[in-house]
Design a protein around this motif. Sequence first.
Motif, PDB file in Angstrom:
ATOM      1  N   GLY A  27       0.788  -1.227   0.000  1.00  0.00           N
ATOM      2  CA  GLY A  27       0.000   0.000   0.000  1.00  0.00           C
ATOM      3  C   GLY A  27       0.814   1.269   0.000  1.00  0.00           C
ATOM      4  N   GLY A  28       0.138   2.376  -0.256  1.00  0.00           N
ATOM      5  CA  GLY A  28       0.767   3.690  -0.232  1.00  0.00           C
ATOM      6  C   GLY A  28       1.091   4.161   1.175  1.00  0.00           C
ATOM      7  N   GLN A  29       0.428   3.583   2.180  1.00  0.00           N
ATOM      8  CA  GLN A  29       0.751   3.854   3.582  1.00  0.00           C
ATOM      9  C   GLN A  29       1.550   2.669   4.091  1.00  0.00           C
ATOM     10  OE1 GLN A  29       0.185   6.543   5.516  1.00  0.00           O
ATOM     11  NE2 GLN A  29      -0.656   7.550   3.711  1.00  0.00           N
ATOM     12  N   GLU A  30       2.834   2.871   4.348  1.00  0.00           N
ATOM     13  CA  GLU A  30       3.665   1.750   4.773  1.00  0.00           C
ATOM     14  C   GLU A  30       3.426   1.351   6.224  1.00  0.00           C
ATOM     15  OE1 GLU A  30       7.702   2.677   3.768  1.00  0.00           O
ATOM     16  OE2 GLU A  30       7.382   2.076   1.692  1.00  0.00           O
ATOM     17  N   ALA A  31       2.964   2.291   7.050  1.00  0.00           N
ATOM     18  CA  ALA A  31       2.649   2.004   8.448  1.00  0.00           C
ATOM     19  C   ALA A  31       1.192   2.379   8.690  1.00  0.00           C
ATOM     20  CB  ALA A  31       3.573   2.785   9.375  1.00  0.00           C
ATOM     21  N   PHE A  32       0.459   1.473   9.358  1.00  0.00           N
ATOM     22  CA  PHE A  32      -0.951   1.737   9.611  1.00  0.00           C
ATOM     23  C   PHE A  32      -1.399   0.942  10.834  1.00  0.00           C
ATOM     24  CE2 PHE A  32      -0.593  -1.725   6.592  1.00  0.00           C
ATOM     25  CZ  PHE A  32      -1.554  -2.661   6.966  1.00  0.00           C
ATOM     26  N   ASN A  85     -13.325   5.461   1.771  1.00  0.00           N
ATOM     27  CA  ASN A  85     -14.313   5.246   2.823  1.00  0.00           C
ATOM     28  C   ASN A  85     -13.704   5.209   4.221  1.00  0.00           C
ATOM     29  OD1 ASN A  85     -16.572   5.272   1.192  1.00  0.00           O
ATOM     30  ND2 ASN A  85     -16.467   3.089   0.764  1.00  0.00           N
ATOM     31  N   GLY A  86     -12.435   5.596   4.340  1.00  0.00           N
ATOM     32  CA  GLY A  86     -11.844   5.778   5.662  1.00  0.00           C
ATOM     33  C   GLY A  86     -11.258   4.543   6.310  1.00  0.00           C
ATOM     34  N   TRP A  87     -10.960   3.503   5.546  1.00  0.00           N
ATOM     35  CA  TRP A  87     -10.260   2.345   6.109  1.00  0.00           C
ATOM     36  C   TRP A  87      -8.796   2.703   6.273  1.00  0.00           C
ATOM     37  CZ3 TRP A  87     -12.564  -2.173   7.652  1.00  0.00           C
ATOM     38  CH2 TRP A  87     -13.926  -2.320   7.295  1.00  0.00           C
ATOM     39  N   ALA A  88      -8.174   2.244   7.347  1.00  0.00           N
ATOM     40  CA  ALA A  88      -6.750   2.497   7.565  1.00  0.00           C
ATOM     41  C   ALA A  88      -5.894   1.526   6.762  1.00  0.00           C
ATOM     42  CB  ALA A  88      -6.398   2.379   9.045  1.00  0.00           C
ATOM     43  N   ASP A 100       1.156  -1.664  -8.788  1.00  0.00           N
ATOM     44  CA  ASP A 100       1.720  -0.339  -9.029  1.00  0.00           C
ATOM     45  C   ASP A 100       0.754   0.747  -8.582  1.00  0.00           C
ATOM     46  OD1 ASP A 100       4.043  -1.458 -10.098  1.00  0.00           O
ATOM     47  OD2 ASP A 100       3.211  -1.507 -12.120  1.00  0.00           O
ATOM     48  N   ILE A 101      -0.534   0.515  -8.796  1.00  0.00           N
ATOM     49  CA  ILE A 101      -1.547   1.483  -8.352  1.00  0.00           C
ATOM     50  C   ILE A 101      -1.743   1.388  -6.838  1.00  0.00           C
ATOM     51  CG2 ILE A 101      -3.968   2.178  -8.573  1.00  0.00           C
ATOM     52  CD1 ILE A 101      -3.786   1.104 -11.493  1.00  0.00           C
ATOM     53  N   LEU A 102      -1.707   0.170  -6.286  1.00  0.00           N
ATOM     54  CA  LEU A 102      -1.842   0.022  -4.828  1.00  0.00           C
ATOM     55  C   LEU A 102      -0.765   0.823  -4.102  1.00  0.00           C
ATOM     56  CD1 LEU A 102      -2.623  -3.776  -4.294  1.00  0.00           C
ATOM     57  CD2 LEU A 102      -4.217  -1.876  -4.639  1.00  0.00           C
ATOM     58  N   ALA A 103       0.442   0.860  -4.657  1.00  0.00           N
ATOM     59  CA  ALA A 103       1.555   1.577  -4.028  1.00  0.00           C
ATOM     60  C   ALA A 103       1.304   3.077  -3.976  1.00  0.00           C
ATOM     61  CB  ALA A 103       2.857   1.283  -4.775  1.00  0.00           C
ATOM     62  N   GLU A 104       0.393   3.578  -4.795  1.00  0.00           N
ATOM     63  CA  GLU A 104       0.066   5.007  -4.814  1.00  0.00           C
ATOM     64  C   GLU A 104      -1.254   5.315  -4.108  1.00  0.00           C
ATOM     65  OE1 GLU A 104       0.150   6.076  -8.925  1.00  0.00           O
ATOM     66  OE2 GLU A 104       2.282   5.598  -9.134  1.00  0.00           O
ATOM     67  N   GLY A 108      -2.992   1.375   3.826  1.00  0.00           N
ATOM     68  CA  GLY A 108      -2.028   0.346   4.174  1.00  0.00           C
ATOM     69  C   GLY A 108      -2.512  -0.986   3.620  1.00  0.00           C
ATOM     70  N   ILE A 109      -1.638  -1.712   2.950  1.00  0.00           N
ATOM     71  CA  ILE A 109      -2.019  -3.014   2.391  1.00  0.00           C
ATOM     72  C   ILE A 109      -0.854  -3.973   2.571  1.00  0.00           C
ATOM     73  CG2 ILE A 109      -2.718  -4.327   0.344  1.00  0.00           C
ATOM     74  CD1 ILE A 109      -3.651  -1.567  -0.840  1.00  0.00           C
ATOM     75  N   GLN A 110      -1.095  -5.071   3.261  1.00  0.00           N
ATOM     76  CA  GLN A 110      -0.105  -6.142   3.337  1.00  0.00           C
ATOM     77  C   GLN A 110      -0.774  -7.414   2.865  1.00  0.00           C
ATOM     78  OE1 GLN A 110       2.841  -6.559   6.177  1.00  0.00           O
ATOM     79  NE2 GLN A 110       2.939  -4.411   6.736  1.00  0.00           N
ATOM     80  N   ALA A 111      -0.035  -8.199   2.070  1.00  0.00           N
ATOM     81  CA  ALA A 111      -0.568  -9.427   1.496  1.00  0.00           C
ATOM     82  C   ALA A 111       0.559 -10.426   1.301  1.00  0.00           C
ATOM     83  CB  ALA A 111      -1.255  -9.129   0.163  1.00  0.00           C
ATOM     84  N   LEU A 112       0.195 -11.655   0.942  1.00  0.00           N
ATOM     85  CA  LEU A 112       1.190 -12.698   0.722  1.00  0.00           C
ATOM     86  C   LEU A 112       1.955 -12.499  -0.582  1.00  0.00           C
ATOM     87  CD1 LEU A 112      -0.758 -15.903   1.802  1.00  0.00           C
ATOM     88  CD2 LEU A 112       0.843 -14.508   3.143  1.00  0.00           C
ATOM     89  N   GLY A 113       1.283 -11.951  -1.587  1.00  0.00           N
ATOM     90  CA  GLY A 113       1.932 -11.788  -2.882  1.00  0.00           C
ATOM     91  C   GLY A 113       0.983 -11.138  -3.866  1.00  0.00           C
ATOM     92  N   ALA A 114       1.445 -11.063  -5.100  1.00  0.00           N
ATOM     93  CA  ALA A 114       0.650 -10.479  -6.182  1.00  0.00           C
ATOM     94  C   ALA A 114       0.243 -11.584  -7.143  1.00  0.00           C
ATOM     95  CB  ALA A 114       1.457  -9.415  -6.915  1.00  0.00           C
TER      96      ALA A 114
END
Length: 161
Positions: A27-32, A85-88, A100-104, A108-114
Motif C-alpha cells: 500500500g501507499g501507507q507503509e505504516a498503519f 471510505n476511511g479504512w486504515a 503499481d496502483i496500490l503503491a500510490e 495500508g495493504i499487506q498481502a502474501l503476494g501479487a
Amino acid sequence: MTQIVTPDICDAYPEVAVCDPIFVNYGGQEAFFGPVKTVKCFEDNSLVKQAVAEPGDGAVLVVDAGGSTRCAMLGDMLAEQAAGNGWAGVIMYGCVRDVDILAETDLGIQALGAHPRKSEKRGEGQRDVPVAFAGVDFAPGQWVYADNNGILVAESRLELD
C-alpha cells in the motif's frame, strides 16, 4: 498521526502477538493501525467488496483468504474505495493485484503476494468472525499495528508516544 514503529511497540508491549514474517507491504501507507474488522473467504472476494464499500472509520480489514495464491482478492478499485471510505488498511492472507496502483493508494495493504487473476464472486464467506493465520488469532475489536517490520495484534488500543 501517531507514528507506528512495530519494533518499538514490541519493546514496550512484549505481550503483543506477532505475525509470522510472510507478508509484503503493497500500500501507499507503509505504516498503519486500527481496530480489527474481519472477513473469512476463499477465492471469492464478494465480502471484501461489501466491507470496503462501508465506512471504515479508521479500521483495518483483516481478510483470511485461506492463504490462496491462485487469485487476487483485492485490486486497485477496491483499494481506492477502501481508502475513500476511511479504512486504515487491509491485511490480506492471500494475494492482491494492480500493485503499481496500490503503491500510490492512501491505504495500508499487506498481502502474501501479487497475482493477476481476479477472484470469483459467489457471495460466499463470513464477516466479523475470529480468524487465525500467520501464527496469530485475530478477532473483531482487537487492534492491529503494521509497518515494514511486521504485523502486531493487541487485545486493545495501545498507548503510543
